[in-house]
Write an enzyme that holds these catalytic residues in place. Structure first.
Site, PDB file in Angstrom:
ATOM      1  N   ASP A 414       0.853  -1.195   0.024  1.00 49.16           N
ATOM      2  CA  ASP A 414      -0.065  -0.190   0.148  1.00 49.16           C
ATOM      3  C   ASP A 414       0.687   1.233  -0.026  1.00 49.16           C
ATOM      4  O   ASP A 414       1.999   1.189   0.652  1.00 49.16           O
ATOM      5  CB  ASP A 414      -0.871   0.021   1.078  1.00 49.16           C
ATOM      6  CG  ASP A 414      -1.735   1.331   1.461  1.00 49.16           C
ATOM      7  OD1 ASP A 414      -2.412   1.516   0.476  1.00 49.16           O
ATOM      8  OD2 ASP A 414      -1.454   2.142   2.485  1.00 49.16           O
ATOM      9  N   LYS A 415       0.307   2.358  -0.589  1.00 42.82           N
ATOM     10  CA  LYS A 415       1.361   3.513  -0.755  1.00 42.82           C
ATOM     11  C   LYS A 415       1.541   4.333   0.575  1.00 42.82           C
ATOM     12  O   LYS A 415       2.337   4.555   1.057  1.00 42.82           O
ATOM     13  CB  LYS A 415       0.821   4.358  -2.059  1.00 42.82           C
ATOM     14  CG  LYS A 415       1.784   5.555  -2.128  1.00 42.82           C
ATOM     15  CD  LYS A 415       1.414   6.580  -3.101  1.00 42.82           C
ATOM     16  CE  LYS A 415       0.276   7.326  -2.651  1.00 42.82           C
ATOM     17  NZ  LYS A 415       0.469   8.394  -1.780  1.00 42.82           N
ATOM     18  N   THR A 416      -0.020   4.782   1.008  1.00 47.34           N
ATOM     19  CA  THR A 416       0.134   5.772   1.944  1.00 47.34           C
ATOM     20  C   THR A 416       0.241   5.149   3.350  1.00 47.34           C
ATOM     21  O   THR A 416      -0.263   4.481   3.816  1.00 47.34           O
ATOM     22  CB  THR A 416      -1.124   6.576   1.875  1.00 47.34           C
ATOM     23  OG1 THR A 416      -1.544   7.186   0.720  1.00 47.34           O
ATOM     24  CG2 THR A 416      -1.271   7.815   2.990  1.00 47.34           C
TER      25      THR A 416
END
Length: 737
Positions: A414-416
C-alpha cells in the site's frame, strides 16, 4: 484537529466534495455489499465465529477454524502440560524399564507397583484427551495428521501397558514411562505452536469495535426538534442523527445539515481529513473531527460499507486457512508408514507362527512411530523464530505466514503510510516578484508568512508548514485574529496586513488571478499530484507552497533488495495515476495499481494470484484488511489500524518497510530448520520402525521397546539443539537490505 481551522481546499490533488483525489477516485460512502455486523449492534459480529475471543497473545484464545487445534485453547494445552509433567515424574521414576536403563532400583512398598499404571492412566485420560478427539476428527474427515499419529501411539501404549501390568498373555510391553513422556512433550509442542498462531476472529472484532454502541437520534420537527440517545440497533434507514465533534459515525448516511471534516483514515488509509457538506456521503466508523453535523441514515448494520469490509475479511481468511502445514504433511506420511508397517509386521510374524512376538513387534512399531522429535520439530522452530523476529520488530501471529513468506513471488505495498510517511510535508516554495530581495529570500518570506498564519492551527498541512519554517531557522511573525475559512483555507493579520493561505477555491473567492510566474511552478506541482496552497498578502498573491506525502528513505532500500532477490514489487493506492506514477518512478516499482477503490484492494491481490503468483501484502488501513487476509502473507504496519493488524499474519512493530526483508530471511532460514528437524525425526522412524518390526531378526538384530524409546529421546535432543542455531540469524533490517 483544531476546531477553529475546520477545513481547507488543498487544490486539485484533493476534491473537497468527496475527500478523495479528483481524478478517477470515489468516496467510500458506498453501501453495496452486505457484511456481518449483526443488526447494527456495535461490537457484536454475527455468525458462529463471533463467540471467539480475540488476540493471539492471550492464553484463553480459542481456535474455531478447522484443523488439528479446532476448539482448543492455548490455556488448555498449557494447563494440561504442567499437570501431566507433575504426574509423569513418579511414573518415570517407578517404571521398571526406565530403572533398568539407568541401572537403579526404585523403592518397593505396598502399592508401589501400581504407581505407573494409576498415574499413567490419569496422564492418558487428562493429557491425551485433545489428541484422541483430534485423531477421531482427522479419521472422520479422512485427513490423517499429527493428532491421529499421536492418538494412535498413546492409545496403543496405554492398552499394551495395562495388559502387561495385569499380567495378561505374558507380554512384556511396559510403556508407562514412554506414555508419561510422550503426552507432556506433545502438549508442550502444541502449546508452543498455538502461542505463535494468530486469531482470525480478532480482525472481525476490531472492525465491529469501530462502531459506537449508541447514537443521538433527532426527534421532532421545526422548533420542537430535539435528540434522544438510542442503541445503534434501533436506528433505521431514513432516521436523522446528530454527530458531535469527536463522535464516530454509527451508520452510513448523507450529511443533511452542517459541514465538518471527517477522519476517514480507518476506512481509506489516507491521512488527510475530508470535508463533508450537505449531500456528501459519510461512512460508519469514521469520525467528525471539528463540527457537529446532522446525517440522514441510509444503511445500518450488515448493509454498511464497514460491514462489507468485515465480510471481505472473513471470506479472505477462510480462503487462506485451508493450506496444510509442513508438519501435518510429515505426520500424515508417518501415519500411513507406521500403520502399513504395523499391519505387515503382525501378518509376517503371525505367519511365522509366533503370535506373541507378532503382538510385541506390532505394538513397538506403533508406539515408536510417533517420535518426540516430530512433536517438537516445528513448534520449537516457530517459537524461536517468533522470539528472534520480535526482537527485530517483526511480530509473527500466524505460523503459515512464516512458512509461506519464502515462496512469495510479489510483494504488494500500500502506498500511503507504508512506502510513504502518510502525512503532508512541504516540498517546494515559489515566490512572485516584489517579495524579498532575491529568489531565496523571496521563498523564505513566503514561507514565513504562511507559517505565521498557520502557527495556531493543528491541521496536518499547517503543522508541516510551521515545522518547515522552523527547520530553516526563519523568524515567524506574530499573527492575530486567526480565522478558519471552511473549505478554502485560513486568514490572519500579520504586521497589520491581512494574510490568507489557501488553495484554488480561496483565489476564486477573493477574485485573484494566479500570477504567470507562479502558474508555471504550480502547474508542475499539480501534474505530479501535489497539494498547492497560495499565500495572499494584502490582496496580492505573493507565493505558493506545495505539500506532498514524502517517500520513506527506507522504501528505496527495501524495493531494491527485494528485486535483487528475484521478487517483484508492486504498489496499490487510491491516489490518482499521476500521484502513484510519481512515487513508483522514484522507487522503481515494477507494477502499479492506481485509483483503486477502498473495498477493491483485495481484488488486486486476487488478480495477482490469478496469474499464478504468491502475494505478500503490506498495508496499514482498514481498507487494506481484506487484502491482508486474502494474500498468502499479510503484513501490517504496526502503527496502522487495529483491524489491519488483526487481519495480518505478520505485524511490523515499526514503520520500516525493510523489515519485510527480515521476515523473508527468517522464513527461509526457519524453513530450512523445519526440514532438517523433520528429516531427522522421520529419518529416525524410517530406520527404527523396520528394526522394531524385525526385518533384521534373521541376523539377530531386533530393536527392543526400551532401545526404541531411548533412541526416540535422543532424536528429541538433536532436534532441540538444531533449532537453537536459529538464534545466530541477524535480522537487523539494515543488514538484510
Amino acid at each position: 484537529m483544531d476546531h477553529r481551522h475546520s477545513s481547507r481546499d488543498l487544490g486539485p490533488g484533493m476534491d473537497p466534495g468527496t475527500g478523495n483525489h479528483s481524478i478517477g477516485t470515489q468516496g467510500p460512502g458506498h453501501q453495496g455489499t452486505h457484511g456481518t455486523l449483526h443488526g447494527g449492534q456495535a461490537g457484536h459480529p454475527a455468525g458462529p465465529a463471533a463467540a471467539s475471543t480475540a488476540g493471539p497473545a492471550r492464553d484463553d484464545h480459542v481456535v474455531h477454524s478447522h484443523g488439528q487445534h479446532a476448539g482448543h485453547s492455548v490455556a488448555m494445552f498449557r494447563d494440561r502440560f504442567w499437570l501431566t509433567v507433575v504426574l509423569a515424574v513418579p511414573v518415570v521414576f517407578f517404571s521398571p524399564m526406565f530403572a533398568e536403563l539407568l541401572g537403579y532400583q526404585p523403592p518397593v512398598f505396598p502399592g508401589s507397583a501400581w504407581i505407573p499404571p494409576v498415574f499413567g492412566t490419569a496422564i492418558f485420560i487428562y493429557g491425551g484427551q485433545p489428541f484422541i478427539r483430534g485423531g477421531l476428527n482427522e479419521l472422520r474427515t479422512r485427513k490423517p495428521g499429527m493428532m491421529l499419529l499421536i492418538a494412535m501411539a498413546i492409545s496403543v501404549a496405554f492398552i499394551a501397558s495395562w495388559v502387561t501390568s495385569l499380567g495378561l498373555g505374558g507380554f512384556d510391553l511396559d510403556f508407562w514411562w514412554e506414555l508419561a513422556l510422550l503426552v507432556p512433550i506433545m502438549l508442550l509442542g502444541h502449546w508452543l505452536e498455538m502461542r505463535a498462531l494468530g486469531s482470525a476472529q480478532g480482525a472481525l472484532d476490531a472492525l465491529a469495535a469501530l462502531l459506537p454502541d449508541e447514537a443521538e437520534r433527532v426527534t421532532g420537527t421545526g422548533t420542537g426538534t430535539g435528540t434522544e440517545t438510542v442503541s445503534v440497533s434501533l436506528l433505521r434507514a431514513g432516521d436523522t442523527i446528530l454527530v458531535r465533534p469527536g463522535g464516530r459515525m454509527p451508520a452510513d448516511g448523507t450529511v443533511s445539515d452542517g459541514r465538518a471534516e471527517f477522519d476517514e483514515s480507518m476506512i481509506t488509509g489516507e491521512s488527510r481529513t475530508v470535508l463533508r457538506s450537505p449531500g456528501d456521503p459519510v461512512v460508519a466508523g469514521t469520525i467528525a473531527t471539528d463540527n457537529s453535523v446532522r446525517v440522514r441514515v441510509s444503511a445500518i448494520g450488515e448493509d454498511t460499507a464497514l460491514a462489507g469490509i468485515q465480510r471481505l475479511v472473513a471470506e479472505a481468511q477462510a480462503s487462506s486457512s485451508r493450506a496444510q502445514a509442513l508438519a501435518d504433511r510429515a505426520a500424515a506420511f508417518l501415519f500411513y508408514f507406521a500403520a502399513g508397517t504395523g499391519a505387515l509386521t503382525f501378518i509376517a510374524w503371525t505367519l511365522m507362527g509366533s503370535v506373541t512376538e507378532a503382538v510385541t513387534r506390532t505394538v513397538t512399531v506403533l508406539v515408536i512411530a510417533c517420535p518426540h522429535a516430530l512433536g517438537l520439530a516445528i513448534p520449537l522452530v516457530i517459537a524461536i523464530s517468533t522470539e528472534r523476529a520480535a526482537r527485530a520488530g517483526v511480530l509473527i501471529k500466524n505460523r503459515m505466514a512464516l512458512e509461506r513468506m519464502r515462496t512469495v513471488d510479489v510483494v504488494l505495498f500500500d502506498k500511503t503510510g507504508t512506502l510513504t510517511r502518510g502525512k503532508p510535508e512541504l516540498k517546494e516554495i515559489a515566490a512572485s516578484a516584489g517579495i524579498g530581495t532575491d529568489r531565496a529570500s523571496g521563498r523564505d518570506a513566503v514561507l514565513a508568512l504562511a507559517a505565521a498564519v498557520e502557527a495556531d492551527s493543528e491541521h496536518p498541512a499547517a503543522r508541516s508548514i510551521v515545522a518547515a519554517a522552523r527547520e530553516r531557522g526563519l523568524g515567524i511573525p506574530t499573527a492575530e485574529g486567526f480565522t478558519a475559512l471552511t473549505g478554502r483555507g485560513a486568514r490572519a493579520t500579520v504586521d497589520g496586513r491581512v494574510v490568507h493561505v489557501g488553495g484554488p477555491a480561496l483565489l476564486r473567492e477573493l477574485g485573484l488571478p494566479e500570477p504567470e510566474k507562479l502558474a508555471a511552478a504550480t502547474g508542475d506541482w499539480l501534474a505530479r499530484g501535489a497539494a498547492v496552497l497560495h499565500v495572499v498578502d494584502g490582496g496580492a498573491v505573493v507565493g505558493a507552497v506545495s505539500l506532498e506525502d514524502s517517500v520513506r528513505p527506507e522504501s528505496r532500500q527495501a524495493v531494491r533488495a527485494l528485486q535483487a532477490r528475484g521478487i517483484t514489487v508492486a504498489m496499490v493506492t487510491g491516489d490518482a495515476r499521476q500521484v502513484a506514477g510519481a512515487v513508483a518512478a522514484e522507487l522503481n516499482i515494477d507494477e502499479v495499481f492506481a485509483e483503486v477503490l477502498p473495498a477493491d484492494k483485495d481484488k488486486k491481490v486476487a488478480e495477482l494470484q490469478g496469474r499464478g503468483l504468491k502475494v505478500a501484502m503490506v498495508g496499514d488501513g482498514v481498507n487494506d484488511s481484506p487484502a491482508l487476509a486474502r494474500a498468502e502473507v499479510g503484513i501490517a504496519i504496526g502503527g496502522g489500524t487495529d483491524v489491519a493488524v488483526e487481519s495480518a499474519g505478520v505485524v511490523l512493530a515499526g514503520d520500516d518497510p525493510r523489515a519485510v526483508l527480515s521476515l523473508l530471511e527468517l522464513s527461509r532460514a526457519s524453513y530450512r530448520k523445519m526440514w532438517q528437524n523433520l528429516v531427522w525425526a522421520t529419518g529416525y522412524n524410517i530406520i527404527s520402525v523396520p528394526l522394531a518390526a524385525g526385518v533384521l531378526a534373521f541376523a539377530g538384530v531386533v530393536l527392543s521397546p526400551a532401545a526404541g524409546a531411548l533412541m526416540m529421546s535422543a532424536s528429541t535432543i538433536v532436534v532441540a539443539l538444531n533449532a537453537q542455531l536459529l538464534r545466530r540469524l541477524n535480522l537487523d533490517p539494515a543488514a538484510a537490505s
